[in-house]
Each structure stands twice: as C-alpha cells, then as structure tokens.
Design a protein around this motif. Structure first.
Motif, PDB file in Angstrom:
ATOM      1  N   MET A 134       8.404  -2.480  12.687  1.00  0.00           N
ATOM      2  CA  MET A 134       7.475  -1.465  13.170  1.00  0.00           C
ATOM      3  C   MET A 134       7.834  -0.087  12.630  1.00  0.00           C
ATOM      4  SD  MET A 134       5.566  -3.503  14.810  1.00  0.00           S
ATOM      5  CE  MET A 134       4.446  -2.374  15.598  1.00  0.00           C
ATOM      6  N   MET A 135       6.869   0.828  12.711  1.00  0.00           N
ATOM      7  CA  MET A 135       7.040   2.175  12.162  1.00  0.00           C
ATOM      8  C   MET A 135       8.219   2.894  12.804  1.00  0.00           C
ATOM      9  SD  MET A 135       3.897   4.377  13.697  1.00  0.00           S
ATOM     10  CE  MET A 135       4.177   5.343  15.173  1.00  0.00           C
ATOM     11  N   GLY A 136       8.869   3.737  11.982  1.00  0.00           N
ATOM     12  CA  GLY A 136       9.956   4.567  12.460  1.00  0.00           C
ATOM     13  C   GLY A 136      11.315   3.916  12.512  1.00  0.00           C
ATOM     14  N   ARG A 145       2.028   8.030  12.105  1.00  0.00           N
ATOM     15  CA  ARG A 145       2.811   7.513  10.983  1.00  0.00           C
ATOM     16  C   ARG A 145       4.269   7.928  11.150  1.00  0.00           C
ATOM     17  NH1 ARG A 145      -1.060   5.636   7.590  1.00  0.00           N
ATOM     18  NH2 ARG A 145      -3.051   6.712   7.681  1.00  0.00           N
ATOM     19  N   ALA A 146       5.165   7.034  10.780  1.00  0.00           N
ATOM     20  CA  ALA A 146       6.598   7.328  10.757  1.00  0.00           C
ATOM     21  C   ALA A 146       7.238   6.443   9.697  1.00  0.00           C
ATOM     22  CB  ALA A 146       7.229   7.080  12.126  1.00  0.00           C
ATOM     23  N   PRO A 147       8.171   6.983   8.925  1.00  0.00           N
ATOM     24  CA  PRO A 147       8.757   6.210   7.834  1.00  0.00           C
ATOM     25  C   PRO A 147       9.642   5.066   8.311  1.00  0.00           C
ATOM     26  CG  PRO A 147       9.861   8.317   8.039  1.00  0.00           C
ATOM     27  CD  PRO A 147       8.706   8.336   9.008  1.00  0.00           C
ATOM     28  N   VAL A 148       9.753   4.066   7.463  1.00  0.00           N
ATOM     29  CA  VAL A 148      10.678   2.950   7.655  1.00  0.00           C
ATOM     30  C   VAL A 148      11.691   3.016   6.523  1.00  0.00           C
ATOM     31  CG1 VAL A 148      10.930   0.435   7.569  1.00  0.00           C
ATOM     32  CG2 VAL A 148       9.047   1.463   8.868  1.00  0.00           C
ATOM     33  N   LEU A 165       3.420  -4.738   2.984  1.00  0.00           N
ATOM     34  CA  LEU A 165       4.294  -3.574   2.971  1.00  0.00           C
ATOM     35  C   LEU A 165       3.421  -2.330   3.008  1.00  0.00           C
ATOM     36  CD1 LEU A 165       6.120  -5.881   1.994  1.00  0.00           C
ATOM     37  CD2 LEU A 165       7.227  -4.251   0.499  1.00  0.00           C
ATOM     38  N   ASP A 166       3.385  -1.683   4.178  1.00  0.00           N
ATOM     39  CA  ASP A 166       2.570  -0.496   4.399  1.00  0.00           C
ATOM     40  C   ASP A 166       3.418   0.725   4.095  1.00  0.00           C
ATOM     41  OD1 ASP A 166       1.161   1.676   5.480  1.00  0.00           O
ATOM     42  OD2 ASP A 166       1.671   1.117   7.538  1.00  0.00           O
ATOM     43  N   GLY A 167       3.208   1.316   2.951  1.00  0.00           N
ATOM     44  CA  GLY A 167       3.949   2.505   2.575  1.00  0.00           C
ATOM     45  C   GLY A 167       3.230   3.797   2.913  1.00  0.00           C
ATOM     46  N   SER A 168       2.178   3.734   3.706  1.00  0.00           N
ATOM     47  CA  SER A 168       1.356   4.925   3.962  1.00  0.00           C
ATOM     48  C   SER A 168       2.084   6.009   4.738  1.00  0.00           C
ATOM     49  CB  SER A 168       0.071   4.529   4.694  1.00  0.00           C
ATOM     50  OG  SER A 168       0.349   4.091   6.017  1.00  0.00           O
ATOM     51  N   GLY A 169       3.109   5.651   5.496  1.00  0.00           N
ATOM     52  CA  GLY A 169       3.854   6.637   6.272  1.00  0.00           C
ATOM     53  C   GLY A 169       5.232   6.910   5.726  1.00  0.00           C
ATOM     54  N   GLY A 170       5.541   6.329   4.582  1.00  0.00           N
ATOM     55  CA  GLY A 170       6.858   6.484   3.971  1.00  0.00           C
ATOM     56  C   GLY A 170       7.683   5.225   4.146  1.00  0.00           C
ATOM     57  N   LEU A 171       8.010   4.573   3.049  1.00  0.00           N
ATOM     58  CA  LEU A 171       8.768   3.324   3.099  1.00  0.00           C
ATOM     59  C   LEU A 171       9.799   3.326   1.987  1.00  0.00           C
ATOM     60  CD1 LEU A 171       9.332   0.428   4.046  1.00  0.00           C
ATOM     61  CD2 LEU A 171       7.381  -0.321   2.642  1.00  0.00           C
ATOM     62  N   THR A 173       0.838  -1.195   0.000  1.00  0.00           N
ATOM     63  CA  THR A 173       0.000   0.000   0.000  1.00  0.00           C
ATOM     64  C   THR A 173       0.873   1.245   0.000  1.00  0.00           C
ATOM     65  OG1 THR A 173      -0.117   0.119   2.415  1.00  0.00           O
ATOM     66  CG2 THR A 173      -1.806  -1.190   1.305  1.00  0.00           C
ATOM     67  N   GLY A 174       0.263   2.374  -0.304  1.00  0.00           N
ATOM     68  CA  GLY A 174       0.994   3.622  -0.375  1.00  0.00           C
ATOM     69  C   GLY A 174       1.881   3.632  -1.607  1.00  0.00           C
TER      70      GLY A 174
END
Length: 157
Positions: A99-101, A81-84, A41-47, A24-25
């Motif tokens: 996990m996020m961040g 949200r925080a990028p990975v 893969l959750d790209g909603s917060g930046g990946l 996503t994202g």
C-alpha cells in the motif's frame, strides 16, 4: 491490414521488464530487478524499487488511493498519493499487495498474498493480512536462513 500485435491487443503500456506487467508513472527500478507477469506497479505517487529484487507474479504496489474521494461522493476532491520505497534484494511473493506510503527495508521478504500497510524493517519476513513480522532473514555468505519468530516476541520484528 495486418493483425494487431500482442502489445496492441492487451493495451498495457510497454515496459522493459515484463510485457504482461502494468507499470504506470515513472518508477525508479534498480538493476537486476525481476518483475513477474500480471504485476501492477503504480508509480504515480513515487516508487523506488532497489537493485536485485524479485517482484513475483500478481504483485500490486500502490502509491495512490481514491478511497476518501469515492466514499465522500467526490466532496473530498483529491486522490491521495504517497511514495513507496523498496530496498535492495527484497523478495515480494506472488499476489502480495504493498500500500501507499510504505517502506520495505533491504533483504526483507514479503510472503505470498500478504497485504503490507506498514513499514517493514530490513531482513524481516512478513506474512498475512495485514502483514505482520513472522521471522528474520539471516545471511552468512552464501548461507541464507529464515528464522521464524513466535508471537511472544522472540527475535526482532
């Protein structure tokens, strides 16, 4: 009427990596990276996933959390949200969770089933829940070794 295609049946958005993965994202995924089936893969917060990585089957990477919103009965209205960031040539073992961040350095190894909630240094092997350093990756040309470190702090972590 024709029978629905596989993609129509499972409902996952199409992606160029693995039709059995849910992406996503708008993640940035480097060349030569392989993504296994049933990965999320959750790209909603930046990946960002670097080049030449292996994201094994069942890996979940999250860039968001609704925990505070949920437990507050929505009084906390935000989905955090925080990028990975995952470096180049990183191996993520089957069913690992990131996990996020979190930032994972180049040539690191995340063992199967590990839950990564803190940054991982380059060429570090982590395992467990929560993930902890258990070794280092040593590369000498085509020779690759994993040197396991002790709980007493031998080696770098």
């Amino acid at each position: 009427m024709s029978a629905p295609t596989f993609d129509e049946q499972h409902g996952l958005p199409p992606n160029p990596y693995n039709r059995h993965a849910w992406i996503t994202g708008d993640p940035e995924i480097g060349p030569g990276t392989w993504i296994g089936a049933f990965a999320v893969l959750d790209g909603s917060g930046g990946l960002r996933i670097g080049a030449g990585c292996d994201v094994s089957s069942g890996v979940h990477i999250y860039t968001h959390s609704s925990m505070k919103r949920c437990v507050s009965g929505r009084a906390y209205p935000t989905v955090d949200r925080a990028p990975v960031t995952i470096g180049d040539r990183v191996f993520l073992g089957a069913n690992a969770v990131v996990m996020m961040g979190v930032t994972i350095g180049d040539e690191a190894v995340v063992a199967a089933g590990a839950v990564v909630s803190k940054d991982v240094a380059p060429r570090t092997v982590v395992a467990g829940v929560p993930a902890r350093p258990i070794g280092v990756v040593e590369i000498d040309g085509s020779e690759v070794r994993v040197r396991h470190t002790s709980e007493a702090g031998e080696g770098r972590a």
